[in-house]
Design a protein around this motif. Structure first.
Motif, PDB file in Angstrom:
ATOM      1  N   GLY A 264      -1.569   2.541   4.961  1.00 43.33           N
ATOM      2  CA  GLY A 264      -0.575   3.586   5.010  1.00 43.33           C
ATOM      3  C   GLY A 264      -0.933   4.829   4.221  1.00 43.33           C
ATOM      4  O   GLY A 264      -1.355   4.758   3.078  1.00 43.33           O
ATOM      5  N   ASP A 265      -0.754   5.989   4.873  1.00 43.22           N
ATOM      6  CA  ASP A 265      -0.964   7.266   4.209  1.00 43.22           C
ATOM      7  C   ASP A 265       0.327   7.811   3.627  1.00 43.22           C
ATOM      8  O   ASP A 265       0.313   8.817   2.928  1.00 43.22           O
ATOM      9  CB  ASP A 265      -1.521   8.291   5.211  1.00 43.22           C
ATOM     10  CG  ASP A 265      -2.903   7.905   5.709  1.00 43.22           C
ATOM     11  OD1 ASP A 265      -3.659   7.313   4.920  1.00 43.22           O
ATOM     12  OD2 ASP A 265      -3.212   8.180   6.875  1.00 43.22           O
ATOM     13  N   PHE A 266       1.451   7.151   3.942  1.00 45.30           N
ATOM     14  CA  PHE A 266       2.741   7.623   3.491  1.00 45.30           C
ATOM     15  C   PHE A 266       3.518   6.502   2.823  1.00 45.30           C
ATOM     16  O   PHE A 266       3.267   5.320   3.050  1.00 45.30           O
ATOM     17  CB  PHE A 266       3.548   8.188   4.670  1.00 45.30           C
ATOM     18  CG  PHE A 266       2.938   9.422   5.266  1.00 45.30           C
ATOM     19  CD1 PHE A 266       3.299  10.680   4.827  1.00 45.30           C
ATOM     20  CD2 PHE A 266       1.979   9.321   6.263  1.00 45.30           C
ATOM     21  CE1 PHE A 266       2.718  11.820   5.360  1.00 45.30           C
ATOM     22  CE2 PHE A 266       1.397  10.451   6.802  1.00 45.30           C
ATOM     23  CZ  PHE A 266       1.769  11.705   6.346  1.00 45.30           C
ATOM     24  N   THR A 267       4.448   6.910   1.992  1.00 42.91           N
ATOM     25  CA  THR A 267       5.322   5.970   1.310  1.00 42.91           C
ATOM     26  C   THR A 267       6.699   6.609   1.230  1.00 42.91           C
ATOM     27  O   THR A 267       6.953   7.629   1.866  1.00 42.91           O
ATOM     28  CB  THR A 267       4.757   5.630  -0.091  1.00 42.91           C
ATOM     29  OG1 THR A 267       5.536   4.589  -0.671  1.00 42.91           O
ATOM     30  CG2 THR A 267       4.752   6.842  -0.997  1.00 42.91           C
ATOM     31  N   THR A 268       7.613   6.012   0.479  1.00 46.04           N
ATOM     32  CA  THR A 268       8.933   6.610   0.292  1.00 46.04           C
ATOM     33  C   THR A 268       9.075   7.076  -1.150  1.00 46.04           C
ATOM     34  O   THR A 268       8.343   6.642  -2.041  1.00 46.04           O
ATOM     35  CB  THR A 268      10.049   5.598   0.611  1.00 46.04           C
ATOM     36  OG1 THR A 268       9.961   4.501  -0.307  1.00 46.04           O
ATOM     37  CG2 THR A 268       9.930   5.082   2.033  1.00 46.04           C
ATOM     38  N   VAL A 269      10.047   7.959  -1.368  1.00 47.82           N
ATOM     39  CA  VAL A 269      10.321   8.414  -2.728  1.00 47.82           C
ATOM     40  C   VAL A 269      10.647   7.219  -3.611  1.00 47.82           C
ATOM     41  O   VAL A 269      10.193   7.131  -4.760  1.00 47.82           O
ATOM     42  CB  VAL A 269      11.474   9.433  -2.727  1.00 47.82           C
ATOM     43  CG1 VAL A 269      11.933   9.733  -4.156  1.00 47.82           C
ATOM     44  CG2 VAL A 269      11.053  10.717  -2.035  1.00 47.82           C
ATOM     45  N   ALA A 270      11.416   6.254  -3.090  1.00 48.21           N
ATOM     46  CA  ALA A 270      11.798   5.086  -3.884  1.00 48.21           C
ATOM     47  C   ALA A 270      10.583   4.297  -4.343  1.00 48.21           C
ATOM     48  O   ALA A 270      10.485   3.898  -5.515  1.00 48.21           O
ATOM     49  CB  ALA A 270      12.733   4.187  -3.071  1.00 48.21           C
ATOM     50  N   PRO A 307       3.778  11.804   1.206  1.00 56.88           N
ATOM     51  CA  PRO A 307       2.396  11.300   1.161  1.00 56.88           C
ATOM     52  C   PRO A 307       2.202  10.332   0.000  1.00 56.88           C
ATOM     53  O   PRO A 307       2.723  10.534  -1.100  1.00 56.88           O
ATOM     54  CB  PRO A 307       1.563  12.580   0.966  1.00 56.88           C
ATOM     55  CG  PRO A 307       2.399  13.664   1.535  1.00 56.88           C
ATOM     56  CD  PRO A 307       3.818  13.289   1.202  1.00 56.88           C
ATOM     57  N   PHE A 308       1.460   9.287   0.264  1.00 51.20           N
ATOM     58  CA  PHE A 308       1.160   8.271  -0.747  1.00 51.20           C
ATOM     59  C   PHE A 308       0.451   8.904  -1.945  1.00 51.20           C
ATOM     60  O   PHE A 308      -0.423   9.759  -1.785  1.00 51.20           O
ATOM     61  CB  PHE A 308       0.276   7.215  -0.084  1.00 51.20           C
ATOM     62  CG  PHE A 308      -0.237   6.147  -1.004  1.00 51.20           C
ATOM     63  CD1 PHE A 308       0.622   5.292  -1.652  1.00 51.20           C
ATOM     64  CD2 PHE A 308      -1.599   5.998  -1.205  1.00 51.20           C
ATOM     65  CE1 PHE A 308       0.147   4.297  -2.488  1.00 51.20           C
ATOM     66  CE2 PHE A 308      -2.089   5.012  -2.039  1.00 51.20           C
ATOM     67  CZ  PHE A 308      -1.205   4.159  -2.680  1.00 51.20           C
ATOM     68  N   LEU A 309       0.852   8.525  -3.139  1.00 51.56           N
ATOM     69  CA  LEU A 309       0.297   9.055  -4.384  1.00 51.56           C
ATOM     70  C   LEU A 309       0.402  10.590  -4.433  1.00 51.56           C
ATOM     71  O   LEU A 309      -0.591  11.290  -4.644  1.00 51.56           O
ATOM     72  CB  LEU A 309      -1.165   8.626  -4.572  1.00 51.56           C
ATOM     73  CG  LEU A 309      -1.414   7.185  -5.014  1.00 51.56           C
ATOM     74  CD1 LEU A 309      -2.902   6.939  -5.200  1.00 51.56           C
ATOM     75  CD2 LEU A 309      -0.669   6.850  -6.299  1.00 51.56           C
ATOM     76  N   VAL A 416       6.047   4.424   7.495  1.00 47.54           N
ATOM     77  CA  VAL A 416       5.530   3.796   6.287  1.00 47.54           C
ATOM     78  C   VAL A 416       5.142   2.378   6.628  1.00 47.54           C
ATOM     79  O   VAL A 416       5.937   1.622   7.191  1.00 47.54           O
ATOM     80  CB  VAL A 416       6.596   3.798   5.169  1.00 47.54           C
ATOM     81  CG1 VAL A 416       6.064   3.120   3.932  1.00 47.54           C
ATOM     82  CG2 VAL A 416       7.032   5.217   4.866  1.00 47.54           C
ATOM     83  N   ASP A 417       3.904   2.015   6.360  1.00 51.05           N
ATOM     84  CA  ASP A 417       3.419   0.655   6.602  1.00 51.05           C
ATOM     85  C   ASP A 417       4.131  -0.298   5.663  1.00 51.05           C
ATOM     86  O   ASP A 417       4.045  -0.179   4.443  1.00 51.05           O
ATOM     87  CB  ASP A 417       1.910   0.584   6.367  1.00 51.05           C
ATOM     88  CG  ASP A 417       1.303  -0.697   6.924  1.00 51.05           C
ATOM     89  OD1 ASP A 417       1.941  -1.746   6.772  1.00 51.05           O
ATOM     90  OD2 ASP A 417       0.210  -0.624   7.492  1.00 51.05           O
TER      91      ASP A 417
END
Length: 427
Positions: A264-270, A307-309, A416-417
């Protein structure tokens, strides 16, 4: 009224209705023809429409990549796996169909550098197309051949190489009886257009590879110094406070698992905030009361995809370069605000600050120095959302630093994976 009179009257009504219907139909046809414009305008529309339809199937390459490492496979545009190869072949076939209609030829073949990928029309011409495509690729020039044998007789062929930069990535072969000079020129122009679409596809692939490299750089920023300090802090509690040591071990495991996840290149704010919480717990074990943290989080933005990180490096930058060098430590304030269609996240510290000129050079593309995290996050945000969504940084020497990022709350097509959101150890 006599029956003959009734029949005559009815026939007259029917005839009148038909006449009115014909007039209305002719008027509509005339208006439709007028709306479509002149013959030249209709031809231009058809050409652009077919080119647009073909373009959607060419951005992934010519379809033969991944089939043995030759052709465009070497450029990294192929789709791995049997399913990916089938999808690439289907895209090539669809593109070839539109390109054939665009050129108006009897049969069209699309080839990569290793051979024929797709034929639309007489498929018995595939061997001849492969030979002509190979000659065009080898010479780098258009080829014309008369009297090519087919299953039903003879035809002519025009082949043009698809030149991506200085590399012949493939060729287009058009068959017609006869091939006239106009078709030869048109085949060359279409080959140049296909090359442009392939180049755009390569650019997309390069951007994706760059984004992945930047994520790896951000992961690499988790320095041995931080790992050493974290483990040293954990070791200091093993004898004096075993429960605290165990808690810190779990925080360290959670933080590293999230930071080095492969999906995954994306995540959530949480999820990003959860990783930041683990990071700050580890740093507070080292700083003690010298590191104060304030969180102001609007619940509405927790599910926003980012975006992740993208936030964690900002917090790490605040700790390492803002507070670590400040005598007595300081405070970090992390804010997530709901701003209608956008979510705004800020990371502020009251540390030593950054020279604005140095920061300007870093964000403008100069050597990142100690601020590689800021630079990479800014670049990724601009790539994903556009230049208007780059980082906004307010700072000065001795005045602390405030970093602000603003992202759309709704991002169709970005997912989001779930494998990146699981796996936190039980507390």
């Amino acid at each position: 009224m006599p029956e003959s009179t009734l029949l005559a009257t009815a026939a007259g009504v029917v005839a009148g209705a038909l006449a009115v219907g014909i007039v209305v139909l002719l008027r509509r046809l005339a208006l439709a023809s007028k709306e479509l414009g002149t013959d030249e305008e209709r031809a231009t529309y058809r050409t652009l429409h077919l080119a647009s339809r073909a373009a959607t199937h060419l951005r992934g390459g010519l379809g033969g990549a991944g089939l043995g490492g030759s052709g465009l496979g070497g450029a990294g545009l192929g789709v791995s796996g049997l399913g990916g190869q089938d999808a690439a072949r289907q895209d090539a076939a669809r593109a070839t169909k539109h390109l054939r209609a665009l050129l108006g030829c009897d049969t069209l073949a699309l080839a990569d550098a290793s051979g024929v990928v797709a034929v639309d029309g007489d498929e018995s011409l595939a061997p001849a197309a492969a030979r002509l495509a190979a000659e065009a690729v080898e010479s780098g020039r258009p080829q014309l051949q008369r009297r090519v044998a087919t299953a039903s007789g003879e035809t002519d062929a025009a082949a043009a190489p698809i030149l991506v930069g200085r590399r012949a990535a493939g060729a287009i072969v058009a068959f017609a009886s006869p091939v006239r000079a106009g078709l030869v020129r048109a085949t060359g122009e279409v080959a140049d257009w296909v090359a442009a679409q392939v180049e755009l596809g390569e650019l997309d692939a390069s951007r994706a590879a760059l984004a992945e490299a930047e994520v790896r750089a951000l992961r690499a920023q988790i320095s041995p110094h931080f790992i050493y300090n974290s483990l040293n802090a954990i070791a200091s509690f093993i004898n004096t406070d075993p429960a605290k040591a165990r808690e810190l071990v779990l925080e360290f495991a959670d933080f590293t698992r999230y930071s080095f996840r492969r999906h995954g290149d994306f995540t959530t704010v949480a999820e990003e905030l959860r990783s930041i919480d683990s990071y700050l717990r580890l740093e507070r074990a080292r700083f003690g009361e010298r590191l104060q943290v304030t969180l102001q989080i609007a619940p509405e933005v927790l599910s926003t995809v980012i975006p992740f990180l993208s936030v964690q490096p900002l917090v790490e930058n605040a700790v390492r370069h803002g507070l670590e060098a400040k005598e007595g430590g300081g405070r970090i304030t992390i804010t997530a605000e709901d701003q209608g269609a956008f979510a705004q996240l800020t990371v502020e510290d009251d540390g030593v600050g950054i020279d604005p000129e140095v920061l300007g050079r870093v964000l403008a593309g100069g050597p990142p120095g100690d601020h590689v995290g800021l630079r990479n996050v800014d670049t990724r945000l601009r790539q994903v959302y556009g230049d208007e969504h780059g980082l906004v940084v307010e700072t000065n020497v001795g005045a602390g630093t405030l970093v602000r990022m603003r992202v759309p709350k709704s991002q169709p097509g970005r997912s989001v994976d779930a494998r990146g959101l699981d796996g936190r150890m039980e507390r």
